[in-house]
Scaffold this motif. Structure first.
Motif, PDB file in Angstrom:
ATOM      1  N   GLY A  92      -5.038   9.175  -3.921  1.00 53.67           N
ATOM      2  CA  GLY A  92      -3.916   9.766  -3.422  1.00 53.67           C
ATOM      3  C   GLY A  92      -4.133   9.809  -1.816  1.00 53.67           C
ATOM      4  N   PHE A  93      -5.204  10.446  -1.337  1.00 60.37           N
ATOM      5  CA  PHE A  93      -5.668  10.499   0.049  1.00 60.37           C
ATOM      6  C   PHE A  93      -5.610   9.235   0.818  1.00 60.37           C
ATOM      7  CE2 PHE A  93      -6.361  15.073  -1.042  1.00 60.37           C
ATOM      8  CZ  PHE A  93      -5.450  15.784  -0.137  1.00 60.37           C
ATOM      9  N   VAL A  94      -6.404   8.506   0.067  1.00 58.10           N
ATOM     10  CA  VAL A  94      -6.913   7.317   0.648  1.00 58.10           C
ATOM     11  C   VAL A  94      -5.607   6.303   0.609  1.00 58.10           C
ATOM     12  CG1 VAL A  94      -8.219   4.976   0.139  1.00 58.10           C
ATOM     13  CG2 VAL A  94      -9.088   7.241  -0.147  1.00 58.10           C
ATOM     14  N   SER A  95      -4.714   6.450  -0.310  1.00 57.35           N
ATOM     15  CA  SER A  95      -3.526   5.511  -0.137  1.00 57.35           C
ATOM     16  C   SER A  95      -2.748   6.016   0.762  1.00 57.35           C
ATOM     17  CB  SER A  95      -2.814   5.627  -1.484  1.00 57.35           C
ATOM     18  OG  SER A  95      -3.651   5.023  -2.548  1.00 57.35           O
ATOM     19  N   LEU A  96      -2.553   7.327   1.081  1.00 65.86           N
ATOM     20  CA  LEU A  96      -1.503   7.676   2.240  1.00 65.86           C
ATOM     21  C   LEU A  96      -2.290   7.311   3.375  1.00 65.86           C
ATOM     22  CD1 LEU A  96      -1.058  11.583   0.957  1.00 65.86           C
ATOM     23  CD2 LEU A  96       0.733   9.615   1.100  1.00 65.86           C
TER      24      LEU A  96
END
Length: 462
Positions: free
Chosen positions: A21-25
């Motif tokens: 999720g953090f990487v995608s954001l």
């Protein structure tokens, strides 16, 4: 380090969901900035190109040959004033400048700038290189004080003036326009680009998360199955070790019991048949048999005593042998085995045994059949010797390879703690049952005694 422990305690799917999720954001933010910037540049460039084409089509015919003229004559300047000061073009343009390659302003609607020379900036250099330059921003160049005073973003366009036959840029038109509607177009372009990037990123991340969670679930199920299998194997191994220890212990006890049985048989022979034979032997040496003066009646009476002692010795030897030798029970059913041992006990003791049998004709292992016979035999003998044979009963159940035998009486009972561990009856029964993997139990009290033997289904192999 507590956070690291808590992090490692999470499932792989949860770790992926959080980190992904953090990487995608982050990826969405970077890609959104790049895409938005590219779209803004494209919108600004296209808008500037359309305006530049329009201005160039209107203004270019009014300009002299910039290759030969270094100054703009009054006629051309007047024509530009009239053209740029009225009509649709006049309403759109905020300012207009004509640049020479050295940075000199040849014409401007701001008359005080005409003839002044300014440093050639990057935008002007790109335009003289033949490229159209368009910017949408608040004016910041030194010559753009009037435009900067408006305090809002304007469309700034640098359009090269090309020589028709050579294509060389001989001058540059710089103009600012209000670009009405451009801000709304840029806002819509930003919104839709961010929505597109966010939507695609979310779909990609959700699809990937579904695949990861499914894989994680499969791995977790397999891990639980493997753990259960390992636990089962560990339990079987522990049980196998326990059985091995029980077998070793039973083997040692069996060896000791065999010696005890041999001593018991020896004692029975010594105290029973041997005494009768010794008595007969002593009487054989009596003078009553060899003295001729003895009356025949007296001699016959002595011989009768000798025959009686020998007959009693033979009877006791047969009884001992009968207890040691089993009948043919290898092919017998549970019902037949129980009936044989009960009938033998009834004939021997002249007592009655209440018998209940429930079986499904399942074939049992020979070792288990022998155990059933010996268990009932010894339990009934104990009930007769110690319980007086009062209301003796046998309950036998055999289903699916499982066996449960109960032998009971209504005697006075006894205290199990007072029974010697070396007692042949109880110890022999328990060791025999333990060696085959069964369970042995005694329930005793004032109401009588019940001895129970239990084997789980299929516990003893055939």
């Amino acid at each position: 380090m507590n956070w690291l422990i808590r992090w490692n305690a999470r499932s792989l799917a949860s770790q992926f969901f959080i980190m992904g999720g953090f990487v995608s954001l982050g990826a969405m933010f970077v890609i959104g900035l790049i895409v938005t910037h590219l779209i803004e540049d494209a919108v600004i460039h296209n808008s500037g190109a359309a305006t530049a084409l329009y201005v160039d089509s209107v203004v270019a015919p009014l300009l002299p040959d910039m290759q030969t003229e270094s100054l703009l004559d009054e006629g051309s300047a007047r024509a530009l004033d009239e053209t740029l000061g009225q009509g649709a073009l006049g309403r759109r343009l905020v300012s207009f400048k004509l640049w020479r390659r050295d940075g000199t302003i040849l014409y401007s609607n701001e008359k005080e700038l005409v003839g002044k020379t300014f440093p050639v900036n990057d935008k002007l250099a790109q335009a003289f290189a033949g490229s159209l330059v368009a910017r949408y921003e608040v004016a910041s160049d030194p010559e753009s004080a009037e435009e900067r005073s408006l305090g809002r973003a304007l469309m700034e366009i640098y359009n090269p003036v090309l020589q028709p036959w050579s294509g060389e840029a001989v001058a540059v038109l710089e103009f600012y326009e209000t670009a009405e509607g451009l801000e709304d177009s840029l806002a819509r372009a930003r919104l839709w680009s961010w929505l597109a990037v966010a939507g695609l990123t979310a779909i990609f991340f959700l699809v990937l998360s579904i695949l990861v969670f499914r894989g994680s679930h499969t791995i977790e199920v397999q891990r639980e199955a493997l753990k259960a299998r390992v636990d089962e194997l560990s339990a079987l191994l522990a049980e196998n070790r326990g059985l091995q220890r029980r077998l070793q212990l039973s083997s040692r006890r069996a060896a000791a019991l065999n010696e005890t049985y041999l001593r018991s048989i020896g004692a029975d022979l010594h105290d029973g048949p041997a005494q009768h034979i010794a008595y007969a032997s002593l009487r054989l040496d009596s003078n009553l048999l060899v003295d001729a003066a003895i009356q025949p009646e007296t001699r016959e009476k002595e011989l009768a005593w000798i025959r009686s002692s020998l007959a009693e010795a033979m009877k006791e030897i047969r009884d001992i042998c009968k207890g040691l030798v089993l009948p043919q029970i290898e092919k017998a059913s549970t019902t037949e085995i129980v009936k044989r041992v009960v009938e033998a006990h009834q004939q021997k003791t002249n007592t009655t045994v209440d018998t209940t049998i429930d079986e499904d004709d399942r074939e049992l292992a020979p070792a288990l059949k022998i155990c059933i016979y010996r268990f009932i035999q010894e339990a009934l003998n104990n009930a007769y010797r110690h319980g007086g044979g009062v209301e003796q009963a046998v309950r036998a159940t055999s289903h699916g390879g499982g066996v449960r035998i109960e032998v009971s009486d209504r005697g006075e009972g006894f205290d199990p703690t007072q029974v010697r561990s070396a007692s042949l009856g109880l110890a022999g029964l328990k060791e025999r049952i333990d060696s085959l993997g069964g369970e042995f139990d005694i329930k005793t009290g004032e109401g009588g005694t019940t001895v129970i033997m239990t084997f789980a289904p299929m516990e003893v192999e055939e």
